[in-house]
Each structure stands twice: as structure tokens, then as C-alpha cells.
Design a protein around this motif. Structure first.
Motif, PDB file in Angstrom:
ATOM      1  N   ALA A 185     -10.996  12.000   6.158  1.00 43.44           N
ATOM      2  CA  ALA A 185     -10.478  13.315   5.744  1.00 43.44           C
ATOM      3  C   ALA A 185     -10.628  13.525   4.240  1.00 43.44           C
ATOM      4  O   ALA A 185     -10.396  14.629   3.751  1.00 43.44           O
ATOM      5  CB  ALA A 185      -9.007  13.431   6.132  1.00 43.44           C
ATOM      6  N   GLY A 186     -10.967  12.463   3.507  1.00 47.73           N
ATOM      7  CA  GLY A 186     -11.145  12.598   2.062  1.00 47.73           C
ATOM      8  C   GLY A 186      -9.946  12.129   1.247  1.00 47.73           C
ATOM      9  O   GLY A 186      -9.927  12.257   0.023  1.00 47.73           O
ATOM     10  N   ILE A 187      -8.922  11.575   1.917  1.00 48.21           N
ATOM     11  CA  ILE A 187      -7.801  10.972   1.169  1.00 48.21           C
ATOM     12  C   ILE A 187      -8.418   9.818   0.371  1.00 48.21           C
ATOM     13  O   ILE A 187      -9.076   8.945   0.956  1.00 48.21           O
ATOM     14  CB  ILE A 187      -6.714  10.441   2.139  1.00 48.21           C
ATOM     15  N   PRO A 188      -8.225   9.789  -0.952  1.00 47.68           N
ATOM     16  CA  PRO A 188      -8.938   8.781  -1.755  1.00 47.68           C
ATOM     17  C   PRO A 188      -8.571   7.352  -1.365  1.00 47.68           C
ATOM     18  O   PRO A 188      -7.444   7.073  -0.946  1.00 47.68           O
ATOM     19  CB  PRO A 188      -8.483   9.084  -3.189  1.00 47.68           C
ATOM     20  N   GLU A 189      -9.541   6.488  -1.503  1.00 47.05           N
ATOM     21  CA  GLU A 189      -9.391   5.028  -1.306  1.00 47.05           C
ATOM     22  C   GLU A 189      -8.126   4.536  -2.020  1.00 47.05           C
ATOM     23  O   GLU A 189      -7.881   4.929  -3.172  1.00 47.05           O
ATOM     24  CB  GLU A 189     -10.660   4.441  -1.923  1.00 47.05           C
ATOM     25  N   GLY A 190      -7.338   3.737  -1.351  1.00 44.45           N
ATOM     26  CA  GLY A 190      -6.154   3.133  -1.992  1.00 44.45           C
ATOM     27  C   GLY A 190      -4.882   3.959  -1.856  1.00 44.45           C
ATOM     28  O   GLY A 190      -3.794   3.470  -2.145  1.00 44.45           O
ATOM     29  N   VAL A 191      -5.000   5.209  -1.395  1.00 48.19           N
ATOM     30  CA  VAL A 191      -3.805   6.075  -1.305  1.00 48.19           C
ATOM     31  C   VAL A 191      -2.997   5.762  -0.035  1.00 48.19           C
ATOM     32  O   VAL A 191      -1.771   5.720  -0.065  1.00 48.19           O
ATOM     33  CB  VAL A 191      -4.217   7.566  -1.361  1.00 48.19           C
ATOM     34  N   PHE A 192      -3.703   5.540   1.068  1.00 49.23           N
ATOM     35  CA  PHE A 192      -3.023   5.257   2.346  1.00 49.23           C
ATOM     36  C   PHE A 192      -3.620   3.969   2.915  1.00 49.23           C
ATOM     37  O   PHE A 192      -4.781   3.947   3.318  1.00 49.23           O
ATOM     38  CB  PHE A 192      -3.223   6.434   3.306  1.00 49.23           C
ATOM     39  N   ASN A 193      -2.834   2.901   2.903  1.00 46.64           N
ATOM     40  CA  ASN A 193      -3.346   1.573   3.252  1.00 46.64           C
ATOM     41  C   ASN A 193      -2.575   1.000   4.433  1.00 46.64           C
ATOM     42  O   ASN A 193      -1.340   0.981   4.415  1.00 46.64           O
ATOM     43  CB  ASN A 193      -3.163   0.627   2.072  1.00 46.64           C
ATOM     44  N   VAL A 194      -3.308   0.525   5.427  1.00 42.40           N
ATOM     45  CA  VAL A 194      -2.665  -0.078   6.601  1.00 42.40           C
ATOM     46  C   VAL A 194      -2.892  -1.592   6.537  1.00 42.40           C
ATOM     47  O   VAL A 194      -4.025  -2.046   6.374  1.00 42.40           O
ATOM     48  CB  VAL A 194      -3.252   0.516   7.902  1.00 42.40           C
ATOM     49  N   ILE A 195      -1.804  -2.355   6.622  1.00 39.16           N
ATOM     50  CA  ILE A 195      -1.909  -3.818   6.504  1.00 39.16           C
ATOM     51  C   ILE A 195      -1.309  -4.484   7.742  1.00 39.16           C
ATOM     52  O   ILE A 195      -0.097  -4.708   7.830  1.00 39.16           O
ATOM     53  CB  ILE A 195      -1.160  -4.347   5.247  1.00 39.16           C
ATOM     54  N   PRO A 196      -2.152  -4.819   8.746  1.00 40.97           N
ATOM     55  CA  PRO A 196      -1.613  -5.522   9.910  1.00 40.97           C
ATOM     56  C   PRO A 196      -1.199  -6.931   9.508  1.00 40.97           C
ATOM     57  O   PRO A 196      -1.926  -7.617   8.783  1.00 40.97           O
ATOM     58  CB  PRO A 196      -2.802  -5.581  10.881  1.00 40.97           C
ATOM     59  N   GLY A 197      -0.032  -7.336   9.943  1.00 43.50           N
ATOM     60  CA  GLY A 197       0.438  -8.681   9.593  1.00 43.50           C
ATOM     61  C   GLY A 197       1.844  -8.893  10.113  1.00 43.50           C
ATOM     62  O   GLY A 197       2.432  -8.012  10.741  1.00 43.50           O
ATOM     63  N   LYS A 198       2.364 -10.058   9.821  1.00 46.87           N
ATOM     64  CA  LYS A 198       3.704 -10.417  10.299  1.00 46.87           C
ATOM     65  C   LYS A 198       4.789  -9.802   9.420  1.00 46.87           C
ATOM     66  O   LYS A 198       4.626  -9.733   8.190  1.00 46.87           O
ATOM     67  CB  LYS A 198       3.874 -11.935  10.248  1.00 46.87           C
ATOM     68  N   GLY A 199       5.897  -9.461  10.061  1.00 49.44           N
ATOM     69  CA  GLY A 199       7.034  -8.935   9.303  1.00 49.44           C
ATOM     70  C   GLY A 199       7.527  -9.925   8.268  1.00 49.44           C
ATOM     71  O   GLY A 199       7.840  -9.569   7.137  1.00 49.44           O
ATOM     72  N   SER A 200       7.558 -11.187   8.673  1.00 44.37           N
ATOM     73  CA  SER A 200       8.100 -12.219   7.782  1.00 44.37           C
ATOM     74  C   SER A 200       7.180 -12.473   6.588  1.00 44.37           C
ATOM     75  O   SER A 200       7.591 -13.118   5.631  1.00 44.37           O
ATOM     76  CB  SER A 200       8.307 -13.516   8.569  1.00 44.37           C
ATOM     77  N   ILE A 201       5.943 -11.980   6.629  1.00 43.20           N
ATOM     78  CA  ILE A 201       5.017 -12.175   5.507  1.00 43.20           C
ATOM     79  C   ILE A 201       4.754 -10.834   4.812  1.00 43.20           C
ATOM     80  O   ILE A 201       5.175 -10.611   3.676  1.00 43.20           O
ATOM     81  CB  ILE A 201       3.705 -12.832   6.003  1.00 43.20           C
ATOM     82  N   VAL A 202       4.084  -9.916   5.514  1.00 41.93           N
ATOM     83  CA  VAL A 202       3.700  -8.641   4.882  1.00 41.93           C
ATOM     84  C   VAL A 202       4.942  -7.780   4.608  1.00 41.93           C
ATOM     85  O   VAL A 202       5.123  -7.253   3.500  1.00 41.93           O
ATOM     86  CB  VAL A 202       2.681  -7.879   5.764  1.00 41.93           C
ATOM     87  N   GLY A 203       5.796  -7.634   5.636  1.00 42.61           N
ATOM     88  CA  GLY A 203       7.000  -6.809   5.471  1.00 42.61           C
ATOM     89  C   GLY A 203       7.888  -7.352   4.368  1.00 42.61           C
ATOM     90  O   GLY A 203       8.380  -6.619   3.506  1.00 42.61           O
ATOM     91  N   GLU A 204       8.065  -8.652   4.400  1.00 44.76           N
ATOM     92  CA  GLU A 204       8.913  -9.328   3.398  1.00 44.76           C
ATOM     93  C   GLU A 204       8.342  -9.092   1.994  1.00 44.76           C
ATOM     94  O   GLU A 204       9.088  -8.868   1.037  1.00 44.76           O
ATOM     95  CB  GLU A 204       8.934 -10.820   3.743  1.00 44.76           C
ATOM     96  N   ARG A 205       7.007  -9.112   1.867  1.00 41.75           N
ATOM     97  CA  ARG A 205       6.384  -8.930   0.544  1.00 41.75           C
ATOM     98  C   ARG A 205       6.599  -7.505   0.020  1.00 41.75           C
ATOM     99  O   ARG A 205       6.731  -7.302  -1.192  1.00 41.75           O
ATOM    100  CB  ARG A 205       4.875  -9.249   0.631  1.00 41.75           C
ATOM    101  N   PHE A 206       6.626  -6.533   0.936  1.00 39.75           N
ATOM    102  CA  PHE A 206       6.932  -5.157   0.497  1.00 39.75           C
ATOM    103  C   PHE A 206       8.292  -5.139  -0.209  1.00 39.75           C
ATOM    104  O   PHE A 206       8.488  -4.443  -1.194  1.00 39.75           O
ATOM    105  CB  PHE A 206       7.015  -4.184   1.679  1.00 39.75           C
TER     106      PHE A 206
END
Ligand code: TAP
Length: 454
Positions: free
Chosen positions: A173-194
Motif C-alpha cells: 500500500a506504500g506504508i514506508p519500510e519500518g513503519v509497520f513491523n510484524v515480529i512472529p515470536g514467543k511472548g516470553s522473548i519478543v513480547g517481553e522485549r517490547f
């Protein structure tokens, strides 16, 4: 490298192997989102609006593809999945009107001018559960992007496929790179890092009350902004003057939709004693007619549960001596199926009556009068949703004001409209999503005074 095998809930068979992000990859993406924020916040309101409308249009064009993906990954009925993909497009369209309308105020002050500005927060971390992967993600990223924030989105480990596709569609759609990022991963790793990464300025979490409390504690360390959408144990309250046929016909959908894996599920039915037996007769007919079948069929009203582990958890709520009034049916074959189940517990201490089962199990209890109905409905640590059935408008108003819950419907079971606020009382959550005020949760208010006396 950690991978996860996605299993079809309908067949129990593997669908796809997926790479899960580790903490280093998560940091790289958060930093990319932080850099993108510096330019995204400066995109003119009109251009940001245009990009969101384009994103909405592309999601709409891919409605069927996204819906089929959700049937495969999550076992949602195809009818629901089409609605869910449509909801993402609707939310994007609704909030695409926001960038040009993010008004501040001009407040009268002596000797100058006072103006407030609504400013974006930065990188928003959105953590999504497996039960409604598309809408819950969209309720976060729609208003977040509209307000000028960038987004890192962590789908649930078991249901990442539609989120990943939405990330690709945003780029198309033209949303610039880096604006909307999807990171599949574990809650205890990715979620926790957020939660721990200082560049993530806000967490939008939807999931269990237990994990929500843990995240809230983590956010306290950085006074990080937080929205929580947590569990529910909502009441469907049926008075003796209600349209009983309509209330009974709607009650299965109100709790068994999405196989009961719905935070708004009306999993306690409270019926006035004088009409209890008649309601149960009508309800039994409706439950037995509720179509539990291959979710890919257009006629399906309920599919399987999400995983084998979740099926085992739901089964624990219905032991062999459970007070079963009646049950629906399930198709033969593999997959994580559990029949619609109606319990008539003797006590409000019964586990299935008190706890969030998150499966197709409902408990029915009689009440005496209006005060008793309100007392029973409020006898829960949760307060998310609920329904009230009565033809007496005064009673409907009194009871809807008396029940401590964020989203009630009278003579209806619908909870969600993207243009009205959604969220919970008590341990069901913190803050509100959707509706006209959601932008407030994704902006800071800055007040600036201009001295005109110099
Ligand atoms: P959770 O186990 O709480 O998981 C929700 C999300 O949090 C998942 O993405 C999960 O990742 C992640 N997560 C787990 N541990 C984490 C941690 N320590 N730090 C950061 N993130 C973490 O809930 P669930 O079982 O997926 O969903 C069911 C619950 O969600 C129910 O209680 C339901 O009521 C609630 N829910 C509420 C609402 C609203 S709107 N109030 C809507 C839907 C669902 P993994 O998948 O990798 O574990």
C-alpha cells in the motif's frame, strides 16, 4: 534458529514451519521502527490519511485470501473470518480520517496564547492473542499509525499467518519500510522485549489477565504507557418480560461463537426463575441446532478449539460428574473439537461458573428479581461485556447502569462496533480501544504558552 510448526485446529495436521524471532532480531526491528518514526511523524496529515486509505483498500481486496488463511491457521468459521478481515479494513478507513482531525485546543489565558498539541508517542508495541488475530491487531495498529506512531506487532505464536500477510500488504500500500513491523515470536522473548526496550513507548496488550498483570509490572519500570484488554466472564441476563424466543435463539451464538474463545462470550446465563424452565426448553432446541462443522463451510457456526493443549484445558471444566443439562454435537475425525456444553451448577462457586473457560461451555443460573440479577452479574472479578433482555425500558436502563462492565447490549448480543469504545471494568482491562477517543491512547498532550507581551 527457533522454529514453530503451525498446526491446523480442524485436522490436527501441520500446515507450515515458521521462524521465530530471537531477542537480537527483535532489537534490530524495534530500532528500525524507531528510526522510521522520525520521518513517519513528519508525513503530512493528508498523505498519512491517503496511505491508510490505500492500506484499507488493499486489505479489502485481499479479504478472501486473509479469511481463508484464518480458517487454516485458527479454525475460524469462514463467515467470521471474512468479517474479521473486513473489520481490519473498516478500522483503517475509520482512523484514516484522523490525521487531519488530531485537533489540539486554544485555551484562553492572560497575556498570551495557549495551545495544546496531540503528539505521537513513538514506537508502539502491540501484543495480540490467538483468538482474534486480525481484528485485535487492527484495533491497535489502525489508530497508532494514524496518530503518527510506528508499530511493532507480535502475533500469538500459534496464529501469526494473517498478521504476517497484513505486514506485506502494508508495504504494497506504500506504508514506508519500518513503519509497520510484524515480529512472529514467543511472548516470553519478543513480547517481553517490547516491555523492557526503552524505545518502545507504549504497550497495547490483549490476552490473559495473568500475563497482563505481569506486563503492567514491567511497564512500571519505565512508566511505559499501557492499554490492557484482558479476560471476561460476561452475563447474559434474561428477565421474565423478555422476548424469550429471541433471547434463547441468540444465546448459543453469544457464547459459542468462535468456539467460546471470545473475551466477550456470555458464558453465564442468568434467567429469572419464573421463566427458567421455558427458557431452557427453547435454549436446548437452539443449542442442538447450532452447526458445529468444518469451519471452511459457509454454513458453519462453530469450529474447533485452537490447540490440543487448549482442548485439554477446556475438558477439565467438564469432568464426568459435571452438572450437564445438555450438549450439542461435534463432527467425527481429527482436530480439536469440543461440543457446545450447557451446565446448570448448583453454586456460584462452581469452577466453570466462576472462571473464564475460553471454550464452548456455558453455566445457567436462576435469579429472583432485578437486584438479584445485578448482584449475580457483578459477582465476578471481570467486567467486560454482557447482555440484558427485557421489554421494560426503565428496567433495561437501571440494569445496564447497575452492571459493572464496559460493553453491554440490550435485547442484542453484539459487543463490537469499530466506531464505539471497547474495553473492560475491573480485571478485564485498562483503557479503551476503538471509537472516537482511541487516538488519545496513542498521543501525548503538549501544552505551549506564547507570551504576547514582549
Ligand atoms: P496470553 O497467554 O496472555 O497471550 C497473549 C499474548 O501475550 C500472546 O501473543 C503471547 O505470546 C503473549 N505473551 C505471553 N507471555 C508474555 C510475556 N511474558 N510478555 C509479553 N507477552 C507475552 O493469552 P492467550 O491465551 O493468547 O489469549 C486468551 C486470553 O486473552 C483470554 O483470557 C481472553 O479473555 C483474553 N482476550 C481478551 C480480549 C479483550 S479485548 N479483552 C480479547 C481477546 C482475548 P505467545 O503466543 O507466544 O505465548
Amino acid at each position: 534458529m527457533t522454529t514453530y510448526t503451525i498446526i491446523s485446529p480442524t485436522t490436527g495436521k501441520p500446515v507450515q514451519e515458521l521462524h521465530l524471532a530471537d531477542i537480537f532480531e527483535t532489537d534490530v526491528i524495534i530500532e528500525k521502527a524507531n528510526r522510521a518514526f522520525q520521518s513517519w511523524r513528519l508525513v503530512s496529515p493528508g498523505d498519512r490519511a491517503t496511505l491508510l486509505r490505500r492500506f484499507a483498500a488493499i486489505v479489502e481486496e485481499h479479504n478472501e485470501e486473509l479469511a481463508q488463511l484464518e480458517v487454516l491457521n485458527s479454525g475460524h468459521t469462514i463467515g467470521n473470518a471474512r468479517w474479521e478481515a473486513g473489520n481490519v479494513a473498516n478500522v483503517l478507513n475509520y482512523y484514516s480520517a484522523a490525521p487531519e482531525r488530531l485537533f489540539g485546543r486554544q485555551i484562553p489565558v492572560p497575556n498570551g496564547i495557549d495551545i495544546t498539541f496531540k503528539e505521537p508517542l513513538g514506537v508502539i508495541g502491540i501484543i495480540v492473542p490467538w483468538n482474534f488475530p486480525m481484528p485485535i491487531a487492527g484495533w491497535g495498529f489502525g489508530p497508532a499509525l494514524a496518530a503518527g506512531n510506528t508499530v511493532v506487532l507480535k502475533p500469538a505464536e500459534v496464529t501469526p499467518l494473517t498478521a504476517i500477510r497484513l505486514g506485506e500488504l502494508a508495504l504494497e500500500a506504500g506504508i514506508p519500510e519500518g513503519v509497520f513491523n510484524v515480529i512472529p515470536g514467543k511472548g516470553s522473548i519478543v513480547g517481553e522485549r517490547f516491555v523492557t526496550h526503552p524505545a518502545v513507548r507504549k504497550i497495547v496488550f490483549t490476552g490473559s489477565t495473568e500475563v497482563g498483570k505481569h506486563i503492567m509490572q514491567g511497564c512500571a519500570n519505565q512508566v511505559k504507557r499501557l492499554t490492557l484488554e484482558l479476560g471476561g466472564k460476561s452475563a447474559n441476563v434474561i428477565f421474565d418480560d423478555a422476548d424469550l424466543e429471541k433471547a434463547a435463539a441468540g444465546a448459543p451464538g453469544a457464547v459459542f461463537d468462535n468456539a467460546g474463545q471470545d473475551c466477550c462470550a456470555r458464558s453465564r446465563i442468568l434467567v429469572q426463575r419464573s421463566v427458567f424452565d421455558r427458557f431452557m426448553e427453547l435454549f436446548e432446541v437452539a443449542v442442538k441446532a447450532f452447526r458445529v462443522e468444518d469451519p471452511a463451510l459457509d454454513t458453519a457456526e462453530m469450529g474447533p478449539l485452537i490447540t490440543a493443549a487448549h482442548l485439554a484445558r477446556v475438558k477439565e471444566y467438564v469432568p464426568s460428574d459435571a452438572p450437564i443439562a445438555f450438549q450439542g454435537s461435534v463432527p467425527a475425525g481429527d482436530g480439536f473439537w469440543f461440543p457446545p456444553t450447557v451446565l446448570m451448577p448448583k453454586s456460584t462457586e462452581d469452577r466453570a461458573y466462576r472462571e473464564e473457560v475460553f471454550g464452548p461451555v456455558v453455566s445457567v443460573m436462576a435469579f429472583e428479581d432485578e437486584a438479584d440479577a445485578i448482584r449475580l452479574a457483578n459477582d465476578s472479578e471481570f467486567g467486560l461485556s454482557g447482555s440484558i433482555w427485557s421489554r421494560d425500558i426503565g428496567r433495561a436502563v437501571r440494569v445496564s447502569r447497575g452492571i459493572e462492565a464496559g460493553n453491554l447490549s440490550v435485547n442484542s448480543n453484539s459487543s463490537v462496533r469499530y466506531w464505539t469504545p471497547f474495553g473492560g471494568y475491573k480485571q478485564s482491562g485498562l483503557g479503551r480501544e476503538l471509537g472516537p477517543d482511541a487516538l488519545d491512547a496513542f498521543t501525548e498532550t503538549k501544552n505551549v504558552f506564547f507570551d504576547t507581551q514582549i
